[in-house]
Write a protein that holds these residues in place. Sequence first.
Motif, PDB file in Angstrom:
ATOM      1  N   GLU A 236      -7.873  -8.773  16.138  1.00  0.00           N
ATOM      2  CA  GLU A 236      -8.856  -8.037  15.250  1.00  0.00           C
ATOM      3  C   GLU A 236      -8.620  -8.167  13.643  1.00  0.00           C
ATOM      4  N   GLN A 237      -7.272  -8.477  13.394  1.00  0.00           N
ATOM      5  CA  GLN A 237      -6.751  -8.597  12.007  1.00  0.00           C
ATOM      6  C   GLN A 237      -7.599  -9.918  11.677  1.00  0.00           C
ATOM      7  N   PHE A 238      -7.248 -10.988  12.522  1.00  0.00           N
ATOM      8  CA  PHE A 238      -7.706 -12.366  12.226  1.00  0.00           C
ATOM      9  C   PHE A 238      -9.187 -12.123  11.679  1.00  0.00           C
ATOM     10  N   ASN A 239     -10.189 -11.507  12.560  1.00  0.00           N
ATOM     11  CA  ASN A 239     -11.412 -11.377  12.235  1.00  0.00           C
ATOM     12  C   ASN A 239     -11.519 -10.633  11.006  1.00  0.00           C
ATOM     13  N   TYR A 240     -11.052  -9.701  10.521  1.00  0.00           N
ATOM     14  CA  TYR A 240     -11.146  -9.105   9.406  1.00  0.00           C
ATOM     15  C   TYR A 240     -10.887  -9.914   8.234  1.00  0.00           C
ATOM     16  N   LEU A 241      -9.706 -10.519   8.195  1.00  0.00           N
ATOM     17  CA  LEU A 241      -9.024 -11.315   7.360  1.00  0.00           C
ATOM     18  C   LEU A 241      -9.953 -12.788   6.825  1.00  0.00           C
ATOM     19  N   ALA A 242     -10.221 -13.236   8.083  1.00  0.00           N
ATOM     20  CA  ALA A 242     -10.980 -14.593   8.082  1.00  0.00           C
ATOM     21  C   ALA A 242     -12.570 -14.468   7.787  1.00  0.00           C
ATOM     22  N   ASN A 243     -12.863 -13.531   8.903  1.00  0.00           N
ATOM     23  CA  ASN A 243     -14.440 -13.843   8.853  1.00  0.00           C
ATOM     24  C   ASN A 243     -15.140 -12.594   7.899  1.00  0.00           C
ATOM     25  N   VAL A 244     -14.588 -11.374   7.757  1.00  0.00           N
ATOM     26  CA  VAL A 244     -15.269 -10.476   6.919  1.00  0.00           C
ATOM     27  C   VAL A 244     -14.583 -10.700   5.618  1.00  0.00           C
ATOM     28  N   LEU A 245     -13.392 -10.807   5.241  1.00  0.00           N
ATOM     29  CA  LEU A 245     -12.930 -10.917   3.970  1.00  0.00           C
ATOM     30  C   LEU A 245     -13.006 -12.509   3.563  1.00  0.00           C
ATOM     31  N   ARG A 246     -12.880 -13.111   4.338  1.00  0.00           N
ATOM     32  CA  ARG A 246     -13.121 -14.864   3.869  1.00  0.00           C
ATOM     33  C   ARG A 246     -11.993 -15.198   3.179  1.00  0.00           C
ATOM     34  N   MET A 247     -10.866 -14.858   3.460  1.00  0.00           N
ATOM     35  CA  MET A 247      -9.649 -15.164   2.814  1.00  0.00           C
ATOM     36  C   MET A 247      -9.152 -16.312   3.257  1.00  0.00           C
ATOM     37  N   GLU A 248      -8.820 -17.278   2.039  1.00  0.00           N
ATOM     38  CA  GLU A 248      -8.334 -18.598   2.491  1.00  0.00           C
ATOM     39  C   GLU A 248      -6.993 -18.691   2.416  1.00  0.00           C
ATOM     40  N   GLU A 249      -6.501 -20.061   2.862  1.00  0.00           N
ATOM     41  CA  GLU A 249      -5.156 -19.994   2.892  1.00  0.00           C
ATOM     42  C   GLU A 249      -4.443 -20.192   1.563  1.00  0.00           C
ATOM     43  N   GLY A 250      -3.210 -19.307   1.402  1.00  0.00           N
ATOM     44  CA  GLY A 250      -2.521 -19.189   0.150  1.00  0.00           C
ATOM     45  C   GLY A 250      -2.876 -17.869  -0.397  1.00  0.00           C
ATOM     46  N   ALA A 251      -4.011 -17.142  -0.080  1.00  0.00           N
ATOM     47  CA  ALA A 251      -4.213 -15.790  -0.507  1.00  0.00           C
ATOM     48  C   ALA A 251      -3.113 -14.885  -0.011  1.00  0.00           C
ATOM     49  N   GLU A 252      -3.184 -14.072  -1.196  1.00  0.00           N
ATOM     50  CA  GLU A 252      -1.865 -12.958  -1.068  1.00  0.00           C
ATOM     51  C   GLU A 252      -2.627 -11.453  -0.523  1.00  0.00           C
ATOM     52  N   ILE A 253      -1.944 -10.874   0.221  1.00  0.00           N
ATOM     53  CA  ILE A 253      -2.277  -9.487   0.504  1.00  0.00           C
ATOM     54  C   ILE A 253      -1.201  -8.428   0.569  1.00  0.00           C
ATOM     55  N   LEU A 254      -1.152  -7.264   0.579  1.00  0.00           N
ATOM     56  CA  LEU A 254      -0.101  -6.284   0.603  1.00  0.00           C
ATOM     57  C   LEU A 254      -0.066  -5.816   2.232  1.00  0.00           C
TER      58      LEU A 254
END
Length: 245
Positions: free
Chosen positions: A27-45
């Motif tokens: 579920e978190q993969f889908n949110y980060l990759a498909n919803v937010l479209r975050m790329e490798e190297g991006a940072e989150i908290l």
Amino acid sequence: MRANFRMQRLFIDAPLGPGARHDVSSEQFNYLANVLRMEEGAEILVFNGHEGEWTARLTYPSRKKIALETVEQTRPQPPASDLHYLFAPLKTGRLDYLVQKAVEMGAGLLQPVMTQHVQGRITSLERLQANAVEAAEQCGILSIPDVLPPTKLTDLLDRWPADRRLIFCDEGDEGQNPLPILSAIKERKLALLVGPEGGFSEEERTTLRSLPFVTAIPLGPRILRADTAAVAALAVIQSAIGDWH
């Protein structure tokens, strides 16, 4: 230290520390990759409820997998709130709202209570916990409240600890202003009880008012829905004798 709301926050159920790695859920993969479209190297908290908040860097070990590597701590873990929130379950949609707002208002424990006029029921503690996590993610909260299984009001009162003051919203109270009542409370351990849409029964009101550890408060001249009463009561308690005071 105040929360940074410019960065995405995510709760992870894993140890945190410099260089720690964690594979996110599907579920978190889908949110980060498909919803937010975050790329490798991006940072989150990220936070786990007991080791503070950390920055974490995204890596993609494969096309269907994201790993988080913690970099540095941004906020230490504060003491958890000791305000207990007890509530009669509502129907599902409004119950979700109630739980989220209770967490936002500083509840440190969530206890469903079955009363005589209760109209809702708890079908999934996991759903309640997920709503608590979502509220914490969105509002910069670092502690996740415990969610306890439902219990009958009579059973709860029978085992109530004498050192914790139980405040209950009494819709039958003839007064309007809860502040003078709250200002007289000296205990630091507090709990709030909000009843169902149908209100407490006369038997329940009589029992609650007879107990030495219970304080009844009104919530003004208007009739409030149970979920609205919860937010109003939590706000006035936090303002008068809680962590806003």
